[in-house]
Scaffold this active site. Structure first.
Site, PDB file in Angstrom:
ATOM      1  N   CYS A 178       1.827  19.690  12.081  1.00  0.00           N
ATOM      2  CA  CYS A 178       1.250  19.157  13.328  1.00  0.00           C
ATOM      3  C   CYS A 178       0.182  18.113  13.042  1.00  0.00           C
ATOM      4  O   CYS A 178      -0.856  18.056  13.728  1.00  0.00           O
ATOM      5  CB  CYS A 178       0.672  20.263  14.205  1.00  0.00           C
ATOM      6  SG  CYS A 178       1.881  21.437  14.762  1.00  0.00           S
TER       7      CYS A 178
ATOM      8  N   GLN B 277      -9.730  25.997  11.403  1.00  0.00           N
ATOM      9  CA  GLN B 277      -9.541  26.378  10.002  1.00  0.00           C
ATOM     10  C   GLN B 277     -10.822  26.865   9.355  1.00  0.00           C
ATOM     11  O   GLN B 277     -10.877  26.996   8.124  1.00  0.00           O
ATOM     12  CB  GLN B 277      -8.965  25.195   9.204  1.00  0.00           C
ATOM     13  CG  GLN B 277      -7.556  24.813   9.592  1.00  0.00           C
ATOM     14  CD  GLN B 277      -6.544  25.936   9.333  1.00  0.00           C
ATOM     15  OE1 GLN B 277      -6.798  26.862   8.567  1.00  0.00           O
ATOM     16  NE2 GLN B 277      -5.405  25.864   9.991  1.00  0.00           N
TER      17      GLN B 277
ATOM     18  N   ASP C 166     -13.332  20.824  15.854  1.00  0.00           N
ATOM     19  CA  ASP C 166     -12.180  21.725  15.806  1.00  0.00           C
ATOM     20  C   ASP C 166     -12.388  22.638  14.603  1.00  0.00           C
ATOM     21  O   ASP C 166     -12.186  22.235  13.456  1.00  0.00           O
ATOM     22  CB  ASP C 166     -10.896  20.898  15.660  1.00  0.00           C
ATOM     23  CG  ASP C 166      -9.675  21.777  15.441  1.00  0.00           C
ATOM     24  OD1 ASP C 166      -9.827  23.001  15.260  1.00  0.00           O
ATOM     25  OD2 ASP C 166      -8.552  21.228  15.429  1.00  0.00           O
TER      26      ASP C 166
ATOM     27  N   HIS D  46      -5.342  17.620  13.579  1.00  0.00           N
ATOM     28  CA  HIS D  46      -4.167  18.309  14.088  1.00  0.00           C
ATOM     29  C   HIS D  46      -3.817  17.672  15.439  1.00  0.00           C
ATOM     30  O   HIS D  46      -4.712  17.192  16.146  1.00  0.00           O
ATOM     31  CB  HIS D  46      -4.553  19.786  14.275  1.00  0.00           C
ATOM     32  CG  HIS D  46      -3.454  20.716  14.670  1.00  0.00           C
ATOM     33  ND1 HIS D  46      -3.001  20.811  15.952  1.00  0.00           N
ATOM     34  CD2 HIS D  46      -2.746  21.619  13.951  1.00  0.00           C
ATOM     35  CE1 HIS D  46      -2.043  21.742  16.014  1.00  0.00           C
ATOM     36  NE2 HIS D  46      -1.871  22.239  14.809  1.00  0.00           N
TER      37      HIS D  46
ATOM     38  N   LYS E  44      -6.446  32.929  13.774  1.00  0.00           N
ATOM     39  CA  LYS E  44      -6.769  32.357  12.454  1.00  0.00           C
ATOM     40  C   LYS E  44      -8.004  33.009  11.851  1.00  0.00           C
ATOM     41  O   LYS E  44      -8.528  32.565  10.830  1.00  0.00           O
ATOM     42  CB  LYS E  44      -6.955  30.843  12.570  1.00  0.00           C
ATOM     43  CG  LYS E  44      -5.657  30.112  12.953  1.00  0.00           C
ATOM     44  CD  LYS E  44      -5.823  28.631  12.828  1.00  0.00           C
ATOM     45  CE  LYS E  44      -4.792  27.836  13.597  1.00  0.00           C
ATOM     46  NZ  LYS E  44      -3.493  27.729  12.933  1.00  0.00           N
TER      47      LYS E  44
HETATM   48  N1  PMP Z   1      -6.500  22.644  14.931  1.00  0.00           N
HETATM   49  C1  PMP Z   1      -6.237  22.941  13.662  1.00  0.00           C
HETATM   50  C2  PMP Z   1      -7.028  22.292  12.562  1.00  0.00           C
HETATM   51  C3  PMP Z   1      -5.237  23.875  13.371  1.00  0.00           C
HETATM   52  O1  PMP Z   1      -4.962  24.169  12.095  1.00  0.00           O
HETATM   53  C4  PMP Z   1      -4.525  24.477  14.435  1.00  0.00           C
HETATM   54  C5  PMP Z   1      -3.412  25.473  14.163  1.00  0.00           C
HETATM   55  N2  PMP Z   1      -2.527  25.100  13.155  1.00  0.00           N
HETATM   56  C6  PMP Z   1      -4.851  24.122  15.733  1.00  0.00           C
HETATM   57  C7  PMP Z   1      -5.856  23.213  15.950  1.00  0.00           C
HETATM   58  C8  PMP Z   1      -4.161  24.730  16.915  1.00  0.00           C
HETATM   59  O2  PMP Z   1      -4.491  26.091  17.009  1.00  0.00           O
HETATM   60  P1  PMP Z   1      -3.750  27.038  18.050  1.00  0.00           P
HETATM   61  O3  PMP Z   1      -2.279  26.870  17.805  1.00  0.00           O
HETATM   62  O4  PMP Z   1      -4.236  28.411  17.680  1.00  0.00           O
HETATM   63  O5  PMP Z   1      -4.157  26.626  19.406  1.00  0.00           O
END
Ligand code: PMP
Length: 421
Positions: free
Chosen positions: A379, A218, A215, A138, A241
């Site tokens: 993203c 998910q 990270d 991401h 999440k």
């Molecule tokens: N990393 C991953 C793998 C994600 O799916 C996301 C959210 N789509 C993020 C980071 C960013 O998370 P947040 O917007 O809650 O900071």
């Protein structure tokens, strides 16, 4: 008609048991029952989490750490109990600490910034050092490292996936050098649903002497990693999440690794002493938590973890995996649909492309049937560019989803393709 009779009739006992705890799901969208399949973007919040947050705001609200009065002490206790509960939830041990953040993005920025900025002494990252980031990431686990490279003079290397979007340990072995200081990787690629062999990859990087960053955005609502079993120095996740509040998250990691981070926010609550010209910083975790935190949010995150444990992790994992398998098989059976990472059995995400049809149009037609999915680059533009794919349609599952919703998704996509092609 069922697309996969055996899977379509799989039991939804777990989902039907918890659905009443999520009132948001009991609504109609464009005349149809809502099928909320956008859980990788944000999961829904159950009533016990809302109750825990409300209880804090109604009875215990005060600023933490600084007060001698009863309410301030209760608020401090609630915040610190939430920290302990979340540490237990992710398997953190005595050598770990948890820092509250506004989400995964802030947690990853804290690491990338903290290793490349100098607080007291010199920065951890120096010119000539190397950072390896996986190609599944991401933007939140890529862009902060691009900035860290600019700040420090280190070099950025990318562990690219193969043409199917898979990462291979032997490729990482080839990239690791004595100058590799950091390796950053996702526990699950949000754009494709790929679940990399993160345990083995982190172990290889740690053996080579690198700090390791996971990270786990998910991987908090299901298939939660056990930090103590991983060669992981830093793990980032988001409350929203994992059925918790938005704008909350955490960085949990090894104390010795967290000690290396320069703070992202300087000010109150993170100092030991201050003069007009200088300051000494407090011990962890306060040093990395400058300013008033989202205390009700921390309470809500801990309540969300308790909710997941009360429902039962193994039951959730099995249910979500069955929904994903059902959706992947049903969608793959439709002409002109390619499901990404169909083998990713532990994933809750099914991402797909349809020949000649734009995902946005599929998403719009699904929405007309009350089915909420996400479309676009999620993203993760470099990954989808690397795979030569462009935008995708993504459905993602949580404990309250049902096999009937999967059937509606598959039928809805088939119908959308008939209309659009
Ligand atoms: N990393 C991953 C793998 C994600 O799916 C996301 C959210 N789509 C993020 C980071 C960013 O998370 P947040 O917007 O809650 O900071």
């Amino acid at each position: 008609m069922h697309f996969l009779p055996d899977l379509a009739t799989a039991p939804d006992t777990l989902a039907s048991g918890v659905r009443s705890q999520f009132p948001v799901l009991a609504q109609r969208i464009h005349g149809a029952a809502l099928a909320y399949l956008d859980n990788a973007a944000t999961t829904q919040v159950p009533l016990p989490v809302l109750a825990a947050m409300r209880n804090f705001e109604v009875h215990d609200r005060a600023n933490i750490h600084r007060g001698v009065h009863a309410l301030s002490q209760r608020a401090t206790d609630a915040f610190e109990q939430a920290r302990s509960a979340l540490k237990r939830f992710v398997g953190a041990g005595a050598g770990h600490e948890l820092v509250f953040t506004s989400g995964t993005t802030e947690a990853l920025n804290l690491v990338a910034h903290g290793l490349s900025a100098a607080a007291a002494g010199s920065a951890f990252l120096q010119p000539g050092d190397e950072i390896i980031v996986s190609g599944l990431e991401h933007h939140a686990n890529l862009v902060p490292w691009q900035q860290a490279v600019r700040r420090s003079g280190a070099a950025l290397r990318v562990l690219l996936p193969d043409a199917q979007g898979r990462l291979h340990p032997e490729d990482l072995v080839r990239l690791l050098t004595p100058r590799t200081r950091v390796f950053a990787l996702t526990a699950c690629a949000n754009a494709t649903g790929e679940r990399p062999p993160f345990e083995a990859l982190l172990a290889l990087a740690a053996q080579a002497g690198a700090l390791t960053v996971l990270d786990a955005a998910q991987a908090m609502a299901h298939a939660v990693p056990n930090l103590s079993a991983l060669a992981c120095d830093f793990m980032a996740f988001s409350g929203h999440k994992m059925h918790g509040p938005m704008g909350t998250g955490a960085l949990v990691g090894r104390l010795a690794a967290l000690e290396r981070l320069a703070p992202l926010r300087y000010g109150g609550d993170m100092v030991d002493w201050v003069s007009y010209t200088d300051a000494g910083f407090a011990a962890l975790p306060s040093r990395l938590e400058g300013g008033t935190p989202h205390v009700a949010g921390a309470v809500g995150m801990a309540a969300a973890a308790a909710f997941i444990d009360a429902v039962g992790r193994s039951g959730i994992d099995a249910h979500v995996a069955a929904l994903r398998a059902h959706a992947a098989a049903g969608l793959a059976a439709i002409d002109d649909i390619t499901v990404l990472s169909p083998w990713a059995a532990e994933s809750a995400i099914v991402s797909f492309v349809a020949r000649g049809v734009h995902p946005h149009d599929i998403g719009t037609l699904l929405d007309e049937q009350g089915i909420a999915v996400r479309t676009g680059h999620h993203c993760a533009q470099p990954l989808l560019d690397h795979l030569g794919l462009g935008p995708t349609t993504r459905a993602s599952f949580a404990l309250y989803n049902t096999h009937d919703e999967v059937e509606r998704l598959v039928a809805g996509v088939a119908r959308a393709l008939e209309v659009l092609q």
